[in-house]
Enzyme design. Sequence first.
Site, PDB file in Angstrom:
ATOM      1  N   GLU A 123      12.301   2.054  14.191  1.00 50.94           N
ATOM      2  CA  GLU A 123      11.216   3.231  13.720  1.00 50.94           C
ATOM      3  C   GLU A 123      10.236   3.182  14.550  1.00 50.94           C
ATOM      4  OE1 GLU A 123      10.174   2.387   9.617  1.00 50.94           O
ATOM      5  OE2 GLU A 123      10.109   0.357  10.018  1.00 50.94           O
ATOM      6  N   LYS A 135       6.514  -1.873   1.890  1.00 53.97           N
ATOM      7  CA  LYS A 135       5.201  -1.673   2.349  1.00 53.97           C
ATOM      8  C   LYS A 135       4.072  -2.464   2.393  1.00 53.97           C
ATOM      9  CE  LYS A 135       3.176   2.967   3.148  1.00 53.97           C
ATOM     10  NZ  LYS A 135       3.299   2.959   4.379  1.00 53.97           N
ATOM     11  N   LEU A 156      11.199   0.985   6.927  1.00 51.50           N
ATOM     12  CA  LEU A 156      10.478   1.262   5.811  1.00 51.50           C
ATOM     13  C   LEU A 156      11.409   2.605   5.130  1.00 51.50           C
ATOM     14  CD1 LEU A 156       8.048   0.531   3.983  1.00 51.50           C
ATOM     15  CD2 LEU A 156       7.369   2.892   5.077  1.00 51.50           C
ATOM     16  N   TYR A 176       0.906  -1.291  -0.004  1.00 49.95           N
ATOM     17  CA  TYR A 176      -0.069   0.087  -0.011  1.00 49.95           C
ATOM     18  C   TYR A 176       0.909   1.386  -0.063  1.00 49.95           C
ATOM     19  CZ  TYR A 176       0.959   0.882   4.913  1.00 49.95           C
ATOM     20  OH  TYR A 176       1.590   1.079   6.204  1.00 49.95           O
TER      21      TYR A 176
HETATM   22  N1  PMP Z   1       7.994   3.504   8.800  1.00 50.07           N
HETATM   23  C1  PMP Z   1       6.655   2.938   8.684  1.00 50.07           C
HETATM   24  C2  PMP Z   1       6.888   1.573   9.537  1.00 50.07           C
HETATM   25  C3  PMP Z   1       5.495   3.137   8.194  1.00 50.07           C
HETATM   26  O1  PMP Z   1       4.406   2.656   8.206  1.00 50.07           O
HETATM   27  C4  PMP Z   1       5.635   4.546   7.543  1.00 50.07           C
HETATM   28  C5  PMP Z   1       4.478   5.175   7.077  1.00 50.07           C
HETATM   29  N2  PMP Z   1       3.608   4.425   6.181  1.00 50.07           N
HETATM   30  C6  PMP Z   1       6.902   5.353   7.487  1.00 50.07           C
HETATM   31  C7  PMP Z   1       8.042   4.741   8.386  1.00 50.07           C
HETATM   32  C8  PMP Z   1       7.001   6.658   6.914  1.00 50.07           C
HETATM   33  O2  PMP Z   1       7.028   6.543   5.620  1.00 50.07           O
HETATM   34  P1  PMP Z   1       6.450   7.706   4.936  1.00 50.07           P
HETATM   35  O3  PMP Z   1       7.150   8.821   5.261  1.00 50.07           O
HETATM   36  O4  PMP Z   1       6.679   7.231   3.314  1.00 50.07           O
HETATM   37  O5  PMP Z   1       5.034   7.912   4.945  1.00 50.07           O
END
Ligand code: PMP
Length: 285
Positions: A180, A148, A205, A33
């Site tokens: 994270e 993701k 991620l 997603y």
């Molecule tokens: N880490 C994880 C585990 C996440 O789910 C997300 C958000 N989807 C992020 C980091 C941040 O990613 P982004 O800046 O692309 O939203």
Amino acid sequence: MSRTVYVNGEYLPEEDAKISVFDRAFLFADGVYEVTAVVGGKLLEFSGHMARLRRSLGELGINEPASEDELLAIHREMVARNGLDEGLIYLQVTRGSADRDFAFPPADTVPSLVLFTQAGPVIDKPTAAKGLRVALLPDMRWGRRDIKTVQLLYPSIAKMEAKKLGKDDAWLVEDGKITEGTSNNAYIVLEDGRVVTRPLSHAILPGITRASLMRVAAEHGVTIEERPFTVEEARSAREAFITSASSFATPVVEIDGVAIGDGRPGPLSMRLREIYIEESLRNAI
Ligand code: PMP
């Protein structure tokens, strides 16, 4: 008012938006997603999100459901049909529907594509002014967190655990180091003003917000050091913050019960938030 949801080529009232029980995401969490923020009816970081989507699909061998231009047109149609001024667009691609079998279905299986909108403030959120309190919890997710996937049960459990502890969110810990947040990347600011965040690997991620924030921070003379940081460093940080598409950069004011700095959003975190928002609004499409 009922939203308009996109399902496999059709724009439908949400009550009529349906997916097969044989969809592999329902049975195996076999899907990926993206979440794109919308401000003033424009998409933020669209090409970054689509690049990561292609990478996630490629890593899992799921077919691409549409070209980037087609996906842009669908996102814009969703903004228009839902009268979305500010909020989020959720997009999910799954490997498609097939009889339940651990082995993947044939390579030409048609992927499913679903999009829906969630209206609501993304810039003026109370958490940005107040800051977040985070608990530390063990990182019990799988080994490919760089993809993701919709396999979000553990992050969801960790979020609930944090709430039970009276906190806003959790930062996840592996081998004594922060990976994270449950749905965001994590940063600390050291006494000398350096910002530290974990380097990209299979452990986290690759945040789209993270990549842009690092770029604009460097342009403004702020050094971001990419290395894993320990629980102790987090607890004694001068400032801390998170990034994600839905929270931009948001300060963290408490980690594991310890107030960070003076317990209020840190000045560097707030400045990075401002410059990131300014930059991403300027590039919105
Ligand atoms: N880490 C994880 C585990 C996440 O789910 C997300 C958000 N989807 C992020 C980091 C941040 O990613 P982004 O800046 O692309 O939203």
